[in-house]
Design an enzyme around this catalytic site. Structure first.
Site, PDB file in Angstrom:
ATOM      1  N   GLY A 115       0.832  -1.213   0.000  1.00  5.75           N
ATOM      2  CA  GLY A 115       0.000   0.000   0.000  1.00  5.75           C
ATOM      3  C   GLY A 115       0.857   1.249   0.000  1.00  5.75           C
ATOM      4  O   GLY A 115       0.495   2.274   0.572  1.00  5.75           O
ATOM      5  N   GLY A 142      -0.396   4.839  -0.898  1.00  6.43           N
ATOM      6  CA  GLY A 142      -1.490   5.402  -0.096  1.00  6.43           C
ATOM      7  C   GLY A 142      -1.036   6.600   0.718  1.00  6.43           C
ATOM      8  O   GLY A 142       0.118   7.031   0.651  1.00  6.43           O
ATOM      9  N   ARG A 175      -1.505  -0.858  -7.787  1.00  8.36           N
ATOM     10  CA  ARG A 175      -1.461  -0.035  -9.015  1.00  8.36           C
ATOM     11  C   ARG A 175      -0.104   0.664  -9.074  1.00  8.36           C
ATOM     12  O   ARG A 175       0.619   0.703  -8.089  1.00  8.36           O
ATOM     13  CB  ARG A 175      -2.579   1.019  -8.979  1.00  8.36           C
ATOM     14  N   TYR A 187     -14.828  -2.473   8.853  1.00 10.84           N
ATOM     15  CA  TYR A 187     -13.439  -2.026   9.030  1.00 10.84           C
ATOM     16  C   TYR A 187     -12.992  -2.186  10.482  1.00 10.84           C
ATOM     17  O   TYR A 187     -11.908  -2.683  10.763  1.00 10.84           O
ATOM     18  CB  TYR A 187     -13.347  -0.571   8.596  1.00 10.84           C
ATOM     19  N   LYS A 240     -10.133  -4.532  12.094  1.00  5.43           N
ATOM     20  CA  LYS A 240      -9.030  -4.001  12.900  1.00  5.43           C
ATOM     21  C   LYS A 240      -8.891  -4.774  14.213  1.00  5.43           C
ATOM     22  O   LYS A 240      -7.789  -5.106  14.647  1.00  5.43           O
ATOM     23  CB  LYS A 240      -9.240  -2.503  13.151  1.00  5.43           C
TER      24      LYS A 240
HETATM   25  C1  VAH Z   1     -10.577   6.054   8.264  1.00  4.16           C
HETATM   26  N1  VAH Z   1      -8.529   7.363   8.171  1.00  4.16           N
HETATM   27  O1  VAH Z   1     -11.179   7.108   8.317  1.00  4.16           O
HETATM   28  C2  VAH Z   1      -9.074   6.052   8.552  1.00  4.16           C
HETATM   29  C3  VAH Z   1      -8.799   5.821  10.017  1.00  4.16           C
HETATM   30  C4  VAH Z   1      -9.417   6.477  12.359  1.00  4.16           C
HETATM   31  C5  VAH Z   1      -9.635   6.721  10.911  1.00  4.16           C
HETATM   32  O2  VAH Z   1      -8.938   4.487  10.362  1.00  4.16           O
HETATM   33  O3  VAH Z   1     -11.135   5.004   7.994  1.00  4.16           O
END
Ligand code: VAH
Length: 320
Positions: free
Chosen positions: A6, A9, A34, A139, A143
Site C-alpha cells: 500500500g 497510499g 497499481r 473495518y 481491525k
Molecule cells: C478512516 N482514516 O477514516 C481512517 C482511520 C481512524 C480513521 O482508520 O477510515
C-alpha cells in the site's frame, strides 16, 4: 531491508520516503496494487503486488531479502462499509499473507490498527489501552481481528509483530482514500482552493487526529523500540488532538479569516464517526516506547496551509 505494501497510499508514500532517507533508497521496496509515477515508485525499487496473492507476497519479500514488512494495503472505513466482502478479503486476507510471509522469512511486521477498533459501547473519553472493543463496522471488525491475529503470531510463533491504533491522519503529500476522517484533509485543501468547505461530518463530532509527520515518526519509534519494554504489541493508542470540524475551522481562520464552513452530513460516515471514541488515552505508548506528538492543532494548520499554498503556487502533484 523493508517491504511496504500500500506504498502509494496516504501513509505509505510518506513512510516510504522517510524510510529511504534513513536506510537508503534500495533498502525499501515499495509495492502497491497499481502503479503511478510518484516519489514512492521513482526514488527506489517498486513492484506491483496484490496482497491477497500469498505466493506473490512471499516472492516479493523473499526476492527483496526483506527483514521487515510494513503492511499498509487495506480498504478504509467508509469504502469497507460499501464493500464489506471485499474489505474482509483484502483486510484480513492481506494481513494473513503478511503474517505468513513474516513467519516464513522471519521478518518483523508492522500492521496498523485504528481507533475504529473501538465501538459504540467503548468509553468515549480517555479510552483506555485495554477496554471493551465491539466495533459495529466491517473495518472496525477487521481491525480488532487484525490486532488479535498479530498478537497470536507473536505468542504462537514468536513473530515480532507491532502496530498502532491510528487516529485520523492529516497530510498534504497524498490524498486519503475512502476514510471517514478524510473530511479534515478535505477542509484544509478547500480552504486553500476555494476558501470554503461543506463538511460531511457534523459539528460537535469529536475525533482523535494526528499530523502525518507524527504518525511516521511513531511507526519508526515503535519498530525500533526495545522489545523488553513492550507490554502491548499490536494496538497502541496514539493521538495528538481531539477535534471537531468547528475546532479545525477556528484554527484555519487564524490564517484565513474569511474561511467559511457549512455542513452537508453524510449519514454513512456520520454513523461511523459516532461509533468511535472522542479522545483516547495514550499512556501505554508513552510508558512503553516514549510516544510523543510534536504537532498540535495550530502547528499542524500552519504547516498544512503553507504546504498546500506552496503546491498551489508551483502546481506540484499531491492532495490539492
Ligand atoms: C478512516 N482514516 O477514516 C481512517 C482511520 C481512524 C480513521 O482508520 O477510515
Amino acid at each position: 531491508r523493508i517491504l511496504i505494501t500500500g506504498a502509494l497510499g496516504q501513509i505509505g508514500c510518506e513512510l516510504a520516503n522517510r524510510l529511504r532517507q534513513l536506510y537508503g533508497d534500495d533498502a525499501v521496496l515499495t509495492t502497491d496494487i497499481r502503479q503511478d509515477l510518484t516519489e514512492a515508485t521513482l526514488s527506489g525499487p517498486f513492484r506491483l503486488l496484490d496482497v491477497t496473492d500469498g505466493n506473490a507476497f512471499y516472492e516479493a519479500a523473499q526476492e527483496h531479502r526483506a527483514d521487515t514488512i510494513i503492511h499498509l494495503a487495506a480498504l478504509l472505513s467508509a469504502t469497507a462499509e460499501t464493500k464489506p466482502m471485499l474489505a474482509w478479503q483484502l483486510n484480513m486476507g492481506g494481513l494473513l499473507n503478511a503474517l505468513e510471509t513474516a513467519r516464513a522469512l522471519g521478518c518483523q511486521l508492522f500492521a496498523p490498527s485504528s481507533i475504529a477498533a473501538f465501538g459504540p459501547d467503548t468509553p468515549k473519553n480517555g479510552t483506555p489501552q485495554d477496554t471493551l472493543q465491539r466495533p459495529a463496522t466491517m473495518y472496525g471488525i477487521n481491525k480488532v481481528a487484525g490486532e488479535l491475529l498479530c498478537d497470536y503470531y507473536f505468542h504462537k510463533y514468536g513473530i515480532d509483530t507491532r502496530g498502532l491504533r491510528f487516529p485520523g491522519l492529516i497530510s498534504h503529500a497524498a490524498p486519503p482514500g475512502g476514510g471517514t476522517t478524510d473530511y479534515a484533509v478535505d477542509m484544509y485543501v478547500n480552504a486553500v482552493k476555494t476558501g470554503k468547505y461543506t463538511s460531511y461530518i457534523d459539528k460537535g463530532t469529536f475525533l482523535d487526529m494526528m499530523y502525518m509527520p507524527d504518525a511516521i515518526e511513531s511507526v519508526i519509534k515503535l519498530m525500533e523500540a526495545d522489545a523488553s519494554r513492550l507490554k502491548h504489541r499490536n494496538a497502541f493508542n496514539v493521538t495528538a488532538m481531539s477535534v471537531d470540524p468547528e475546532a479545525i475551522a477556528v484554527s484555519i481562520r487564524r490564517r484565513l479569516p474569511n474561511f467559511e464552513l457549512d455542513y452537508g452530513i453524510d449519514p454513512l460516515r456520520q454513523a461511523i464517526a459516532d461509533g468511535w471514541p472522542d479522545a483516547i488515552d495514550v499512556s501505554a505508548a508513552r510508558e512503553e516506547w516514549d510516544f510523543c506528538a510534536e504537532y498540535d492543532l495550530d502547528k499542524m494548520t500552519d504547516d498544512m496551509l503553507s504546504s498546500l499554498f506552496g503546491k498551489q503556487l508551483y502546481g506540484k502533484k499531491g492532495a490539492i
